[in-house]
Design a protein around this motif. Sequence first.
Motif, mmCIF file in Angstrom:
data_model
loop_
_atom_site.group_PDB
_atom_site.id
_atom_site.type_symbol
_atom_site.label_atom_id
_atom_site.label_comp_id
_atom_site.label_asym_id
_atom_site.label_seq_id
_atom_site.Cartn_x
_atom_site.Cartn_y
_atom_site.Cartn_z
ATOM 1 N N ASN A 184 -123.545 53.514 -45.199
ATOM 2 C CA ASN A 184 -123.080 52.150 -44.951
ATOM 3 C C ASN A 184 -122.654 51.975 -43.499
ATOM 4 O O ASN A 184 -122.941 50.948 -42.878
ATOM 5 C CB ASN A 184 -121.908 51.837 -45.887
ATOM 6 N N ASN A 185 -121.970 52.994 -42.958
ATOM 7 C CA ASN A 185 -121.551 52.935 -41.556
ATOM 8 C C ASN A 185 -122.761 52.894 -40.630
ATOM 9 O O ASN A 185 -122.778 52.145 -39.639
ATOM 10 C CB ASN A 185 -120.670 54.142 -41.238
ATOM 11 N N LYS A 186 -123.769 53.712 -40.973
ATOM 12 C CA LYS A 186 -124.994 53.710 -40.164
ATOM 13 C C LYS A 186 -125.678 52.350 -40.210
ATOM 14 O O LYS A 186 -126.168 51.852 -39.188
ATOM 15 C CB LYS A 186 -125.957 54.802 -40.670
ATOM 16 N N ARG A 187 -125.713 51.758 -41.412
ATOM 17 C CA ARG A 187 -126.326 50.434 -41.528
ATOM 18 C C ARG A 187 -125.552 49.401 -40.726
ATOM 19 O O ARG A 187 -126.144 48.553 -40.052
ATOM 20 C CB ARG A 187 -126.386 50.026 -43.008
ATOM 21 N N GLN A 188 -124.209 49.479 -40.814
ATOM 22 C CA GLN A 188 -123.402 48.534 -40.049
ATOM 23 C C GLN A 188 -123.589 48.720 -38.552
ATOM 24 O O GLN A 188 -123.674 47.744 -37.804
ATOM 25 C CB GLN A 188 -121.921 48.713 -40.415
ATOM 26 N N GLN A 189 -123.662 49.994 -38.108
ATOM 27 C CA GLN A 189 -123.887 50.245 -36.687
ATOM 28 C C GLN A 189 -125.241 49.703 -36.243
ATOM 29 O O GLN A 189 -125.354 49.092 -35.168
ATOM 30 C CB GLN A 189 -123.814 51.753 -36.406
ATOM 31 N N ALA A 190 -126.260 49.935 -37.092
ATOM 32 C CA ALA A 190 -127.593 49.427 -36.753
ATOM 33 C C ALA A 190 -127.600 47.897 -36.715
ATOM 34 O O ALA A 190 -128.198 47.281 -35.817
ATOM 35 C CB ALA A 190 -128.614 49.932 -37.768
ATOM 36 N N ARG A 191 -126.894 47.288 -37.708
ATOM 37 C CA ARG A 191 -126.834 45.827 -37.728
ATOM 38 C C ARG A 191 -126.098 45.285 -36.506
ATOM 39 O O ARG A 191 -126.525 44.299 -35.889
ATOM 40 C CB ARG A 191 -126.146 45.360 -39.013
ATOM 41 N N ARG A 192 -124.952 45.951 -36.167
ATOM 42 C CA ARG A 192 -124.216 45.501 -34.986
ATOM 43 C C ARG A 192 -125.044 45.675 -33.712
ATOM 44 O O ARG A 192 -124.998 44.828 -32.820
ATOM 45 C CB ARG A 192 -122.899 46.277 -34.866
ATOM 46 N N GLN A 193 -125.806 46.789 -33.657
ATOM 47 C CA GLN A 193 -126.645 47.012 -32.486
ATOM 48 C C GLN A 193 -127.705 45.921 -32.368
ATOM 49 O O GLN A 193 -127.980 45.423 -31.273
ATOM 50 C CB GLN A 193 -127.314 48.396 -32.595
ATOM 51 N N ILE A 194 -128.281 45.566 -33.514
ATOM 52 C CA ILE A 194 -129.296 44.505 -33.509
ATOM 53 C C ILE A 194 -128.660 43.178 -33.084
ATOM 54 O O ILE A 194 -129.229 42.419 -32.288
ATOM 55 C CB ILE A 194 -129.949 44.389 -34.905
ATOM 56 N N GLU A 195 -127.461 42.898 -33.647
ATOM 57 C CA GLU A 195 -126.783 41.650 -33.290
ATOM 58 C C GLU A 195 -126.439 41.623 -31.805
ATOM 59 O O GLU A 195 -126.610 40.589 -31.137
ATOM 60 C CB GLU A 195 -125.505 41.508 -34.122
ATOM 61 N N ALA A 201 -118.715 59.918 -49.696
ATOM 62 C CA ALA A 201 -118.884 60.191 -48.264
ATOM 63 C C ALA A 201 -120.287 59.810 -47.802
ATOM 64 O O ALA A 201 -120.472 59.226 -46.719
ATOM 65 C CB ALA A 201 -118.604 61.665 -47.983
ATOM 66 N N ILE A 202 -121.298 60.156 -48.631
ATOM 67 C CA ILE A 202 -122.683 59.822 -48.259
ATOM 68 C C ILE A 202 -122.856 58.305 -48.211
ATOM 69 O O ILE A 202 -123.478 57.765 -47.286
ATOM 70 C CB ILE A 202 -123.657 60.456 -49.273
ATOM 71 N N ILE A 203 -122.293 57.612 -49.226
ATOM 72 C CA ILE A 203 -122.422 56.146 -49.262
ATOM 73 C C ILE A 203 -121.737 55.525 -48.052
ATOM 74 O O ILE A 203 -122.286 54.627 -47.399
ATOM 75 C CB ILE A 203 -121.825 55.601 -50.571
ATOM 76 N N LEU A 204 -120.519 56.021 -47.735
ATOM 77 C CA LEU A 204 -119.803 55.498 -46.568
ATOM 78 C C LEU A 204 -120.552 55.781 -45.280
ATOM 79 O O LEU A 204 -120.620 54.932 -44.383
ATOM 80 C CB LEU A 204 -118.393 56.107 -46.504
ATOM 81 N N PHE A 205 -121.126 57.000 -45.198
ATOM 82 C CA PHE A 205 -121.879 57.362 -43.996
ATOM 83 C C PHE A 205 -123.101 56.455 -43.827
ATOM 84 O O PHE A 205 -123.345 55.925 -42.737
ATOM 85 C CB PHE A 205 -122.315 58.826 -44.096
#
Length: 406
Positions: A167-178, A161-165
Amino acid sequence: MVTYYHLGNYKKVIDYSDSIRSDRYIKTLLKTTPSADFWWEVYAALAQIKLGNTAIGLNLLGKLNVSLLKKEINQEVSHVLSEYFESKGEYKESLKHFKLYQAYKDSSNVIIQKGVVFEAEQKYSVAQKEVAIKDLETKNLQSQATMNKLLGLAILAILVAIILFLNNKRQQARRQIERQQLVDELTGMEKEMELDRIRLKTENEEAIISQRKIISKNMHDEVSGDWLAVQYHIADLKDKVKSEEALHALTDIEEDVREGYINAREFMHRLNETSSKEQYSTFSLLENLSLRFGPGSNLQIHTEVDKELEKKVTGSQNEELYKVVREAVTNCLKHSGATRVDIALYGKDHSVVIDIKDNGRGLSAKPGTGLGMTTMRERIEGLGGVLEVNFSGQGAHIHGSFPKAA
Protein backbone atom coordinates in the motif's frame (compact mmCIF):
# COMPACT_ATOMS: atom_id res chain seq x y z
CA MET A 1 -13.34 -79.06 40.76
CA VAL A 2 -12.87 -76.53 43.57
CA THR A 3 -16.16 -74.96 42.56
CA TYR A 4 -17.95 -78.31 42.90
CA TYR A 5 -16.35 -78.75 46.35
CA HIS A 6 -17.52 -75.38 47.66
CA LEU A 7 -21.00 -76.04 46.22
CA GLY A 8 -21.15 -79.25 48.25
CA ASN A 9 -21.16 -81.55 45.21
CA TYR A 10 -18.57 -83.91 46.76
CA LYS A 11 -19.48 -86.91 44.53
CA LYS A 12 -18.63 -84.80 41.50
CA VAL A 13 -15.28 -83.87 43.07
CA ILE A 14 -14.39 -87.56 43.61
CA ASP A 15 -15.44 -88.44 40.04
CA TYR A 16 -13.39 -85.59 38.64
CA SER A 17 -10.34 -86.70 40.66
CA ASP A 18 -10.74 -90.31 39.48
CA SER A 19 -10.91 -89.15 35.85
CA ILE A 20 -7.70 -87.18 36.26
CA ARG A 21 -5.95 -90.10 38.03
CA SER A 22 -6.88 -92.49 35.22
CA ASP A 23 -5.06 -90.42 32.61
CA ARG A 24 -1.91 -92.18 31.33
CA TYR A 25 0.22 -89.06 31.54
CA ILE A 26 -0.96 -88.32 35.08
CA LYS A 27 -0.11 -91.86 36.12
CA THR A 28 3.45 -91.28 35.00
CA LEU A 29 3.63 -88.04 36.94
CA LEU A 30 2.29 -89.72 40.09
CA LYS A 31 5.31 -92.03 40.09
CA THR A 32 7.96 -89.33 39.61
CA THR A 33 6.50 -86.18 41.20
CA PRO A 34 5.74 -85.48 44.90
CA SER A 35 2.06 -86.02 45.52
CA ALA A 36 1.73 -82.55 47.10
CA ASP A 37 1.80 -81.08 43.61
CA PHE A 38 -1.49 -82.84 42.92
CA TRP A 39 -3.82 -80.59 44.88
CA TRP A 40 -6.96 -82.23 43.47
CA GLU A 41 -6.13 -85.33 45.57
CA VAL A 42 -6.56 -83.17 48.68
CA TYR A 43 -9.99 -82.05 47.63
CA ALA A 44 -10.91 -85.67 46.75
CA ALA A 45 -9.78 -86.79 50.27
CA LEU A 46 -11.78 -83.98 51.93
CA ALA A 47 -14.82 -84.93 49.80
CA GLN A 48 -14.52 -88.55 51.04
CA ILE A 49 -14.46 -87.29 54.66
CA LYS A 50 -17.48 -85.05 53.98
CA LEU A 51 -19.34 -88.04 52.52
CA GLY A 52 -18.56 -90.15 55.62
CA ASN A 53 -15.81 -92.25 54.01
CA THR A 54 -13.44 -91.09 56.73
CA ALA A 55 -10.97 -93.97 56.55
CA ILE A 56 -10.47 -93.50 52.79
CA GLY A 57 -10.15 -89.76 53.15
CA LEU A 58 -7.66 -89.91 56.05
CA ASN A 59 -5.63 -92.58 54.29
CA LEU A 60 -5.42 -90.43 51.18
CA LEU A 61 -4.43 -87.36 53.24
CA GLY A 62 -1.73 -89.40 54.96
CA LYS A 63 -0.06 -90.00 51.61
CA LEU A 64 0.11 -86.27 50.86
CA ASN A 65 2.65 -83.72 52.12
CA VAL A 66 0.07 -81.19 53.19
CA SER A 67 2.69 -78.66 54.36
CA LEU A 68 3.70 -78.09 50.74
CA LEU A 69 0.17 -77.15 49.73
CA LYS A 70 -1.16 -73.67 49.32
CA LYS A 71 -2.39 -71.92 52.44
CA GLU A 72 -6.00 -71.82 51.34
CA ILE A 73 -5.95 -75.62 50.85
CA ASN A 74 -4.25 -76.17 54.24
CA GLN A 75 -6.84 -73.91 55.80
CA GLU A 76 -9.65 -76.05 54.39
CA VAL A 77 -7.91 -79.27 55.50
CA SER A 78 -7.51 -77.98 59.06
CA HIS A 79 -11.16 -76.89 59.12
CA VAL A 80 -12.47 -80.30 57.93
CA LEU A 81 -10.23 -82.22 60.34
CA SER A 82 -11.24 -79.95 63.24
CA GLU A 83 -14.92 -80.63 62.52
CA TYR A 84 -14.23 -84.37 62.11
CA PHE A 85 -12.38 -84.81 65.43
CA GLU A 86 -14.97 -82.67 67.20
CA SER A 87 -17.69 -85.02 65.94
CA LYS A 88 -15.71 -87.96 67.32
CA GLY A 89 -15.32 -86.24 70.70
CA GLU A 90 -11.59 -85.88 70.30
CA TYR A 91 -11.59 -82.26 71.38
CA LYS A 92 -7.87 -81.95 71.91
CA GLU A 93 -7.12 -83.01 68.33
CA SER A 94 -10.00 -80.90 67.13
CA LEU A 95 -8.60 -77.83 68.96
CA LYS A 96 -5.17 -78.35 67.40
CA HIS A 97 -6.61 -78.39 63.91
CA PHE A 98 -8.91 -75.47 64.75
CA LYS A 99 -5.90 -73.38 65.82
CA LEU A 100 -4.16 -74.27 62.57
CA TYR A 101 -7.33 -73.33 60.74
CA GLN A 102 -7.45 -69.93 62.51
CA ALA A 103 -3.75 -69.35 61.90
CA TYR A 104 -4.17 -70.04 58.18
CA LYS A 105 -7.29 -67.93 58.14
CA ASP A 106 -5.57 -64.97 59.86
CA SER A 107 -2.62 -65.34 57.53
CA SER A 108 -4.95 -65.40 54.56
CA ASN A 109 -6.74 -62.30 55.85
CA VAL A 110 -3.42 -60.51 56.25
CA ILE A 111 -2.44 -61.52 52.78
CA ILE A 112 -5.84 -60.46 51.51
CA GLN A 113 -5.51 -57.14 53.34
CA LYS A 114 -2.04 -56.68 51.96
CA GLY A 115 -3.38 -57.55 48.56
CA VAL A 116 -6.17 -55.02 49.00
CA VAL A 117 -3.68 -52.40 50.16
CA PHE A 118 -1.31 -53.27 47.34
CA GLU A 119 -4.17 -53.17 44.87
CA ALA A 120 -5.29 -49.80 46.27
CA GLU A 121 -1.74 -48.51 46.06
CA GLN A 122 -1.48 -49.77 42.52
CA LYS A 123 -4.78 -48.13 41.62
CA TYR A 124 -3.64 -44.88 43.30
CA SER A 125 -0.34 -45.02 41.46
CA VAL A 126 -2.11 -45.70 38.18
CA ALA A 127 -4.55 -42.88 38.93
CA GLN A 128 -1.65 -40.52 39.68
CA LYS A 129 0.06 -41.56 36.47
CA GLU A 130 -3.18 -41.05 34.55
CA VAL A 131 -3.58 -37.58 36.11
CA ALA A 132 0.06 -36.78 35.31
CA ILE A 133 -0.46 -38.00 31.75
CA LYS A 134 -3.65 -35.96 31.42
CA ASP A 135 -1.86 -32.91 32.85
CA LEU A 136 0.99 -33.43 30.42
CA GLU A 137 -1.44 -33.91 27.55
CA THR A 138 -3.29 -30.73 28.65
CA LYS A 139 -0.02 -28.80 28.85
CA ASN A 140 1.01 -30.16 25.46
CA LEU A 141 -2.35 -29.14 24.02
CA GLN A 142 -2.09 -25.72 25.63
CA SER A 143 1.50 -25.35 24.43
CA GLN A 144 0.45 -26.43 20.95
CA ALA A 145 -2.49 -24.02 21.04
CA THR A 146 -0.15 -21.23 22.16
CA MET A 147 2.31 -22.08 19.40
CA ASN A 148 -0.54 -22.14 16.89
CA LYS A 149 -1.74 -18.74 18.14
CA LEU A 150 1.79 -17.31 17.97
CA LEU A 151 2.27 -18.78 14.52
CA GLY A 152 -1.09 -17.35 13.43
CA LEU A 153 -0.19 -13.95 14.85
CA ALA A 154 3.21 -14.08 13.15
CA ILE A 155 1.61 -14.96 9.82
CA LEU A 156 -0.99 -12.23 10.33
CA ALA A 157 1.75 -9.72 11.19
CA ILE A 158 3.69 -10.70 8.07
CA LEU A 159 0.57 -10.36 5.91
CA VAL A 160 -0.22 -6.97 7.46
CA ALA A 161 3.38 -5.85 6.90
CA ILE A 162 3.24 -6.99 3.26
CA ILE A 163 -0.12 -5.24 2.74
CA LEU A 164 1.19 -2.04 4.36
CA PHE A 165 4.38 -2.23 2.31
CA LEU A 166 2.49 -2.71 -0.95
CA ASN A 167 0.00 0.00 0.00
CA ASN A 168 2.86 2.37 0.82
CA LYS A 169 4.50 1.58 -2.51
CA ARG A 170 1.23 2.25 -4.32
CA GLN A 171 0.79 5.52 -2.47
CA GLN A 172 4.36 6.55 -3.26
CA ALA A 173 3.85 5.68 -6.92
CA ARG A 174 0.55 7.58 -6.96
CA ARG A 175 2.12 10.61 -5.27
CA GLN A 176 5.02 10.47 -7.72
CA ILE A 177 2.60 10.41 -10.63
CA GLU A 178 0.60 13.28 -9.12
CA ARG A 179 3.79 15.30 -8.58
CA GLN A 180 4.89 14.66 -12.13
CA GLN A 181 1.47 15.73 -13.35
CA LEU A 182 1.80 18.95 -11.34
CA VAL A 183 5.28 19.55 -12.74
CA ASP A 184 3.96 18.93 -16.25
CA GLU A 185 1.05 21.27 -15.54
CA LEU A 186 3.43 23.97 -14.27
CA THR A 187 5.65 23.45 -17.31
CA GLY A 188 2.60 23.69 -19.58
CA MET A 189 1.50 26.86 -17.82
CA GLU A 190 4.97 28.34 -18.25
CA LYS A 191 4.91 27.43 -21.93
CA GLU A 192 1.52 29.07 -22.31
CA MET A 193 2.80 32.18 -20.55
CA GLU A 194 5.93 32.11 -22.67
CA LEU A 195 3.83 31.91 -25.83
CA ASP A 196 1.62 34.74 -24.55
CA ARG A 197 4.69 36.77 -23.74
CA ILE A 198 6.19 36.15 -27.18
CA ARG A 199 2.88 36.95 -28.82
CA LEU A 200 2.47 40.17 -26.85
CA LYS A 201 6.08 41.06 -27.45
CA THR A 202 5.66 40.48 -31.16
CA GLU A 203 2.44 42.47 -31.27
CA ASN A 204 3.98 45.29 -29.24
CA GLU A 205 7.12 45.35 -31.34
CA GLU A 206 5.10 45.34 -34.56
CA ALA A 207 3.00 48.23 -33.27
CA ILE A 208 6.08 50.11 -32.11
CA ILE A 209 7.90 49.49 -35.36
CA SER A 210 4.89 50.70 -37.28
CA GLN A 211 4.66 53.86 -35.16
CA ARG A 212 8.39 54.46 -35.44
CA LYS A 213 8.28 54.12 -39.20
CA ILE A 214 5.42 56.60 -39.38
CA ILE A 215 7.28 59.07 -37.16
CA SER A 216 10.52 58.55 -39.06
CA LYS A 217 8.77 59.09 -42.39
CA ASN A 218 7.03 62.22 -41.15
CA MET A 219 10.24 63.60 -39.72
CA HIS A 220 12.04 62.81 -42.96
CA ASP A 221 9.32 64.38 -45.07
CA GLU A 222 8.81 67.50 -42.94
CA VAL A 223 11.67 68.17 -40.56
CA SER A 224 14.47 67.30 -42.99
CA GLY A 225 13.17 69.81 -45.54
CA ASP A 226 12.90 72.51 -42.90
CA TRP A 227 16.45 71.90 -41.72
CA LEU A 228 17.73 72.19 -45.34
CA ALA A 229 15.71 75.39 -45.91
CA VAL A 230 17.30 76.96 -42.84
CA GLN A 231 20.74 76.04 -44.11
CA TYR A 232 20.02 77.69 -47.49
CA HIS A 233 18.79 80.89 -45.80
CA ILE A 234 21.92 81.08 -43.66
CA ALA A 235 24.14 80.62 -46.75
CA ASP A 236 22.21 83.39 -48.55
CA LEU A 237 22.60 85.75 -45.59
CA LYS A 238 26.34 85.12 -45.42
CA ASP A 239 26.68 86.35 -49.00
CA LYS A 240 24.83 89.55 -48.15
CA VAL A 241 26.41 90.39 -44.79
CA LYS A 242 29.51 92.67 -44.86
CA SER A 243 30.31 92.75 -41.13
CA GLU A 244 32.89 90.27 -39.93
CA GLU A 245 31.10 89.88 -36.60
CA ALA A 246 27.79 89.03 -38.26
CA LEU A 247 29.56 86.62 -40.64
CA HIS A 248 31.10 84.71 -37.76
CA ALA A 249 27.74 84.53 -35.99
CA LEU A 250 26.04 83.10 -39.11
CA THR A 251 28.84 80.55 -39.46
CA ASP A 252 28.30 79.34 -35.90
CA ILE A 253 24.56 79.12 -36.49
CA GLU A 254 25.17 77.16 -39.68
CA GLU A 255 27.33 74.62 -37.82
CA ASP A 256 24.66 74.20 -35.13
CA VAL A 257 21.97 73.64 -37.74
CA ARG A 258 24.11 71.08 -39.59
CA GLU A 259 24.78 69.21 -36.33
CA GLY A 260 21.09 69.24 -35.42
CA TYR A 261 20.25 67.88 -38.87
CA ILE A 262 22.73 65.02 -38.46
CA ASN A 263 21.32 64.17 -35.01
CA ALA A 264 17.78 64.24 -36.38
CA ARG A 265 18.73 61.75 -39.13
CA GLU A 266 20.39 59.44 -36.61
CA PHE A 267 17.27 59.59 -34.43
CA MET A 268 15.11 58.68 -37.44
CA HIS A 269 17.35 55.69 -38.15
CA ARG A 270 17.09 54.51 -34.54
CA LEU A 271 13.31 54.68 -34.77
CA ASN A 272 13.48 52.01 -37.47
CA GLU A 273 15.46 49.62 -35.21
CA THR A 274 13.58 46.77 -33.32
CA SER A 275 14.03 45.62 -29.68
CA SER A 276 14.45 41.90 -28.86
CA LYS A 277 14.52 42.26 -25.09
CA GLU A 278 12.20 39.71 -23.33
CA GLN A 279 9.54 40.93 -20.96
CA TYR A 280 8.74 39.06 -17.72
CA SER A 281 5.80 39.66 -15.40
CA THR A 282 6.03 38.18 -11.92
CA PHE A 283 2.58 39.52 -11.15
CA SER A 284 1.01 37.66 -14.10
CA LEU A 285 2.87 34.49 -13.06
CA LEU A 286 1.50 34.66 -9.51
CA GLU A 287 -2.01 35.29 -10.76
CA ASN A 288 -1.84 32.29 -13.12
CA LEU A 289 -0.41 30.04 -10.37
CA SER A 290 -3.25 30.99 -8.03
CA LEU A 291 -5.86 30.23 -10.70
CA ARG A 292 -4.25 27.04 -12.03
CA PHE A 293 -3.44 25.50 -8.63
CA GLY A 294 -6.53 26.51 -6.70
CA PRO A 295 -9.11 24.47 -4.69
CA GLY A 296 -9.44 20.88 -5.91
CA SER A 297 -5.81 20.62 -7.00
CA ASN A 298 -3.38 18.21 -5.30
CA LEU A 299 -1.13 21.23 -4.75
CA GLN A 300 -2.85 24.47 -3.75
CA ILE A 301 -0.96 27.73 -4.30
CA HIS A 302 -2.23 30.80 -2.44
CA THR A 303 -0.85 34.21 -3.42
CA GLU A 304 -1.00 37.63 -1.79
CA VAL A 305 0.27 40.41 -4.10
CA ASP A 306 0.57 44.18 -3.70
CA LYS A 307 -0.71 45.37 -7.11
CA GLU A 308 0.69 48.88 -6.60
CA LEU A 309 4.16 47.36 -6.41
CA GLU A 310 4.03 46.41 -10.12
CA LYS A 311 4.53 50.06 -11.08
CA LYS A 312 7.63 50.33 -8.88
CA VAL A 313 9.53 47.26 -10.12
CA THR A 314 11.92 47.64 -13.06
CA GLY A 315 12.14 45.22 -15.96
CA SER A 316 15.36 43.61 -14.70
CA GLN A 317 13.93 43.26 -11.18
CA ASN A 318 10.73 41.76 -12.60
CA GLU A 319 12.73 39.25 -14.64
CA GLU A 320 14.91 38.09 -11.71
CA LEU A 321 11.91 37.93 -9.36
CA TYR A 322 9.98 35.91 -11.95
CA LYS A 323 12.77 33.33 -12.16
CA VAL A 324 13.09 33.10 -8.36
CA VAL A 325 9.36 32.35 -7.96
CA ARG A 326 9.40 29.81 -10.80
CA GLU A 327 12.43 27.99 -9.32
CA ALA A 328 10.88 27.89 -5.83
CA VAL A 329 7.58 26.41 -7.08
CA THR A 330 9.42 23.87 -9.26
CA ASN A 331 11.55 22.73 -6.30
CA CYS A 332 8.43 22.36 -4.18
CA LEU A 333 6.75 20.17 -6.81
CA LYS A 334 9.79 17.96 -7.38
CA HIS A 335 11.26 17.52 -3.91
CA SER A 336 9.15 18.64 -0.93
CA GLY A 337 5.92 16.66 -1.37
CA ALA A 338 3.94 19.71 -0.19
CA THR A 339 0.19 20.11 -0.65
CA ARG A 340 0.08 23.89 -0.04
CA VAL A 341 2.32 26.81 -0.99
CA ASP A 342 1.82 30.39 0.21
CA ILE A 343 3.48 33.20 -1.79
CA ALA A 344 3.44 36.85 -0.70
CA LEU A 345 4.89 39.77 -2.70
CA TYR A 346 4.72 43.20 -1.08
CA GLY A 347 6.61 46.38 -0.38
CA LYS A 348 8.08 47.24 3.02
CA ASP A 349 9.66 50.63 3.61
CA HIS A 350 12.10 50.99 0.69
CA SER A 351 12.31 47.28 -0.14
CA VAL A 352 10.49 44.69 -2.23
CA VAL A 353 9.81 41.51 -0.21
CA ILE A 354 9.12 38.00 -1.56
CA ASP A 355 8.03 35.35 1.00
CA ILE A 356 7.41 31.69 0.03
CA LYS A 357 6.30 28.92 2.44
CA ASP A 358 5.21 25.29 1.91
CA ASN A 359 4.07 22.44 4.18
CA GLY A 360 6.39 19.80 2.70
CA ARG A 361 8.87 17.52 4.44
CA GLY A 362 11.84 19.90 4.01
CA LEU A 363 15.30 18.68 3.00
CA SER A 364 17.93 16.65 4.84
CA ALA A 365 20.82 18.59 3.27
CA LYS A 366 22.16 21.89 4.59
CA PRO A 367 19.64 24.64 3.73
CA GLY A 368 20.43 26.62 0.62
CA THR A 369 23.26 24.35 -0.66
CA GLY A 370 21.43 23.03 -3.74
CA LEU A 371 21.99 24.46 -7.21
CA GLY A 372 18.45 25.88 -7.42
CA MET A 373 18.74 27.60 -4.03
CA THR A 374 22.18 28.96 -4.90
CA THR A 375 20.84 30.38 -8.17
CA MET A 376 17.89 32.04 -6.39
CA ARG A 377 20.23 33.60 -3.82
CA GLU A 378 22.53 34.90 -6.55
CA ARG A 379 19.59 36.48 -8.39
CA ILE A 380 18.36 38.35 -5.28
CA GLU A 381 21.88 39.35 -4.32
CA GLY A 382 22.37 40.62 -7.88
CA LEU A 383 19.51 43.03 -7.21
CA GLY A 384 21.34 44.25 -4.09
CA GLY A 385 19.22 42.19 -1.70
CA VAL A 386 19.35 39.18 0.65
CA LEU A 387 17.73 35.71 0.42
CA GLU A 388 17.23 33.46 3.48
CA VAL A 389 16.29 29.78 3.15
CA ASN A 390 15.17 27.59 6.08
CA PHE A 391 13.97 23.98 6.13
CA SER A 392 12.23 22.10 8.93
CA GLY A 393 9.90 19.17 9.45
CA GLN A 394 7.02 21.58 8.80
CA GLY A 395 8.25 22.64 5.35
CA ALA A 396 10.46 25.19 3.62
CA HIS A 397 10.54 28.97 4.13
CA ILE A 398 12.18 31.27 1.56
CA HIS A 399 12.37 34.99 2.45
CA GLY A 400 14.05 37.53 0.22
CA SER A 401 14.16 41.33 -0.15
CA PHE A 402 15.90 43.89 -2.35
CA PRO A 403 15.74 47.71 -2.68
CA LYS A 404 13.04 49.36 -4.74
CA ALA A 405 14.13 51.19 -7.89
CA ALA A 406 14.93 54.88 -7.35
